[in-house]
Design a protein around this motif. Structure first.
Motif, PDB file in Angstrom:
ATOM      1  N   HIS A 243       0.820  -1.204   0.000  1.00 32.87           N
ATOM      2  CA  HIS A 243       0.000   0.000   0.000  1.00 32.87           C
ATOM      3  C   HIS A 243       0.857   1.259   0.000  1.00 32.87           C
TER       4      HIS A 243
ATOM      5  N   GLU B  22       2.639   2.106  -3.190  1.00 24.95           N
ATOM      6  CA  GLU B  22       1.723   2.751  -4.131  1.00 24.95           C
ATOM      7  C   GLU B  22       1.452   4.201  -3.726  1.00 24.95           C
TER       8      GLU B  22
ATOM      9  N   LEU C  53      -5.106   7.921 -18.526  1.00 25.57           N
ATOM     10  CA  LEU C  53      -5.987   7.075 -17.733  1.00 25.57           C
ATOM     11  C   LEU C  53      -7.445   7.390 -18.037  1.00 25.57           C
TER      12      LEU C  53
ATOM     13  N   PRO D 259     -15.800  -1.137 -18.134  1.00 24.09           N
ATOM     14  CA  PRO D 259     -16.984  -0.610 -17.429  1.00 24.09           C
ATOM     15  C   PRO D 259     -16.736  -0.425 -15.932  1.00 24.09           C
ATOM     16  N   ASN D 260     -15.988  -1.331 -15.334  1.00 20.19           N
ATOM     17  CA  ASN D 260     -15.790  -1.242 -13.890  1.00 20.19           C
ATOM     18  C   ASN D 260     -14.747  -0.194 -13.508  1.00 20.19           C
ATOM     19  N   LEU D 261     -13.774  -0.020 -14.396  1.00 26.20           N
ATOM     20  CA  LEU D 261     -12.784   1.020 -14.167  1.00 26.20           C
ATOM     21  C   LEU D 261     -13.440   2.396 -14.260  1.00 26.20           C
TER      22      LEU D 261
ATOM     23  N   ALA E  36     -16.421   3.126 -13.394  1.00 24.29           N
ATOM     24  CA  ALA E  36     -17.106   3.332 -12.119  1.00 24.29           C
ATOM     25  C   ALA E  36     -16.119   3.548 -10.979  1.00 24.29           C
ATOM     26  N   ALA E  37     -14.888   3.079 -11.185  1.00 26.09           N
ATOM     27  CA  ALA E  37     -13.894   3.146 -10.119  1.00 26.09           C
ATOM     28  C   ALA E  37     -13.042   4.400 -10.193  1.00 26.09           C
TER      29      ALA E  37
ATOM     30  N   THR F  46     -12.553   6.698  -7.145  1.00 22.54           N
ATOM     31  CA  THR F  46     -11.783   6.084  -6.062  1.00 22.54           C
ATOM     32  C   THR F  46     -10.321   5.906  -6.447  1.00 22.54           C
ATOM     33  N   LEU F  47     -10.096   5.507  -7.708  1.00 25.75           N
ATOM     34  CA  LEU F  47      -8.713   5.262  -8.156  1.00 25.75           C
ATOM     35  C   LEU F  47      -7.878   6.540  -8.170  1.00 25.75           C
TER      36      LEU F  47
ATOM     37  N   ASP G  64      -7.258   9.931  -0.938  1.00 22.76           N
ATOM     38  CA  ASP G  64      -7.611   9.585   0.443  1.00 22.76           C
ATOM     39  C   ASP G  64      -6.937   8.267   0.838  1.00 22.76           C
TER      40      ASP G  64
ATOM     41  N   GLY H 193      -8.024   6.671   4.099  1.00 26.23           N
ATOM     42  CA  GLY H 193      -9.240   5.883   3.946  1.00 26.23           C
ATOM     43  C   GLY H 193      -8.984   4.542   3.291  1.00 26.23           C
ATOM     44  N   HIS H 194      -8.178   4.559   2.246  1.00 26.38           N
ATOM     45  CA  HIS H 194      -7.855   3.305   1.562  1.00 26.38           C
ATOM     46  C   HIS H 194      -7.145   2.339   2.511  1.00 26.38           C
TER      47      HIS H 194
ATOM     48  N   HIS I 260      -9.510   0.906   5.062  1.00 27.92           N
ATOM     49  CA  HIS I 260     -10.394  -0.081   4.448  1.00 27.92           C
ATOM     50  C   HIS I 260      -9.704  -1.436   4.336  1.00 27.92           C
ATOM     51  N   GLY I 261      -8.494  -1.423   3.820  1.00 28.50           N
ATOM     52  CA  GLY I 261      -7.760  -2.673   3.634  1.00 28.50           C
ATOM     53  C   GLY I 261      -7.444  -3.349   4.949  1.00 28.50           C
TER      54      GLY I 261
ATOM     55  N   ASP J  40      -9.831  -3.896 -14.038  1.00 28.48           N
ATOM     56  CA  ASP J  40     -11.252  -3.842 -14.405  1.00 28.48           C
ATOM     57  C   ASP J  40     -11.953  -5.154 -14.071  1.00 28.48           C
TER      58      ASP J  40
ATOM     59  N   THR K 257     -13.500  -1.054  -5.472  1.00 25.84           N
ATOM     60  CA  THR K 257     -12.206  -0.517  -5.897  1.00 25.84           C
ATOM     61  C   THR K 257     -11.189  -0.596  -4.772  1.00 25.84           C
TER      62      THR K 257
ATOM     63  N   THR L 100      -6.585  -3.344  -2.199  1.00 29.16           N
ATOM     64  CA  THR L 100      -6.067  -4.101  -1.051  1.00 29.16           C
ATOM     65  C   THR L 100      -5.499  -5.443  -1.501  1.00 29.16           C
TER      66      THR L 100
ATOM     67  N   HIS M 187      -2.295  -4.896  -3.543  1.00 32.50           N
ATOM     68  CA  HIS M 187      -1.167  -4.499  -2.682  1.00 32.50           C
ATOM     69  C   HIS M 187      -0.644  -5.681  -1.889  1.00 32.50           C
TER      70      HIS M 187
END
Lengths: 224, 224
Positions: A159, A162, A182, A192-194, A196-197, A200-201, A205, A208-209, A212-213, B129, B146, B151, B154
DNA sequence: ACCTGAACACCGTTCAAGT
DNA sequence: ACCTGAACACCGTTCAAGT
């Protein structure tokens, strides 16, 4: 003639050669990394900062790798210090994980320094010892506690690697190009999912990430 | 005269200068890493392997970093391929995670190549994705999916970095020294938990370690 | 258009010689 | 004992010149 004028250009070095101290070399190396990044840390630059010849470093560090391991070890100072009383085991894990993350973040490229070496120094060892201890107190076997500690540490290192890469990118001139690239790739038809992501990507934050992990792992532990 | 003779591969430079192909350069670079390790990959060595001058590489890759990003992207080929039918979401995650781990393990220092770059190529993008997609199908919001994907990635990168570092150490002459140092440090009075952890810490059952960590995360997901 | 040749400004590491 | 000075065998990157 008189020997008085022989020290012309040496603004620091006086008569005797400077004697080098290993702990000072390590902290100076970390300062150089903070200032210019890990890629700019060279044995020659460190030697110059210590007012010493490059070859001298090899009397104290067998190789550059040895120096980097000493830096990684130094970064972890205090990470295994005593935990406040009255914490739940969840809070203890969160505290220890947060300490390691902060220790790596405290220096530029800290995660890269840590990931690139294999320290067996007291700071590193006692950190792992403490973390395994907390996990064993939850009732885990030595093996399960060890594997869980490794999982947590690997997540933290991955983490933070990154996170600091994102920091470096944010300070570089490549940021707009990368963001554009990007965004252009985020075609909802292709990824499609990227799409929506994206929010967040590209969010910064990281606290927060990270939470979460870590909570995911802790929750997995509780379900045992 | 027919064009029949122009396709000869000319393993040494003949009359005309060799024309360089980017995909060949990337696969050759990965081969050099496999043979001698990432630290031995230099632009000059790659140029020599391609039978080209070093400067020529800069017509195709702006910097060495660009080359490394292309290598990281190439390593992920196939990782986002279609999943077998009939897998539970747990199995889908395990399959995708295993593919990334294997992709990094397939090349010497693969995890370091991956961790040191930031690819926005199609292999990398479609992998993320796909992983986010699987997680969304479990009912997670785009943000939670996401963050969970990050997580997992990583953890995989951190784990594989360590796994390949252990591999490198095992092949190096430092192994006995490190093992002795570690064992000596494992004084039960100083590091009681590390002493209990020694068998697990020095084990080479990385498949088991990986499965343990991933299952922890998956279990945390299920408890949501 | 694409490559060569040569240069620039560096590297990590070693080691005889000084003090 | 510890450091200097100088060398060895390389680096990443640039660019005028060739074809």
């Amino acid at each position: 003639m008189g020997p008085t004028s022989t020290s012309s250009s040496a603004q620091r070095s006086r008569g005797r050669p400077r004697k080098m101290a290993v702990p000072e070399a390590v902290t100076t190396a970390l300062r150089l990394v903070d200032e210019d990044g890990l890629d700019s840390l060279t044995m020659r630059r460190l030697a110059a900062a210590l007012d010493v010849q490059a070859g001298t470093l090899y009397r104290h560090f067998a190789t550059k790798q040895t120096l980097l391991a000493a830096m990684a070890e130094e970064m972890l100072a205090g990470c295994a210090g005593p935990l406040p009383d009255g914490l739940t085991w969840r809070e203890q894990i969160t505290e220890l994980a947060g300490r390691l993350r902060m220790a790596l973040l405290r220096h530029r490229d800290g995660a890269r320094v840590h990931a690139g070496t294999h320290s067996v120094g007291p700071n590193t060892l006692s950190y792992t010892d403490t973390l395994v201890g907390v996990l064993r107190e939850t009732g885990l076997s030595p093996e399960a506690a060890t594997r869980t500690a490794l999982t947590i540490v690997h997540f933290i290192v991955g983490h933070t690697l990154e996170e600091q890469a994102a920091q470096a990118l944010a300070e570089s001139t490549e940021l707009p190009a990368t963001l554009t690239l990007l965004h252009a790739a985020l075609d909802p038809g292709t990824y499609p999912n990227l799409a929506a992501a994206e929010a967040t990507l590209t969010s910064t934050d990281f606290v927060g990430h990270f939470a979460h992990g870590l909570n995911l792992i802790i929750k997995g532990l509780a379900g045992e």
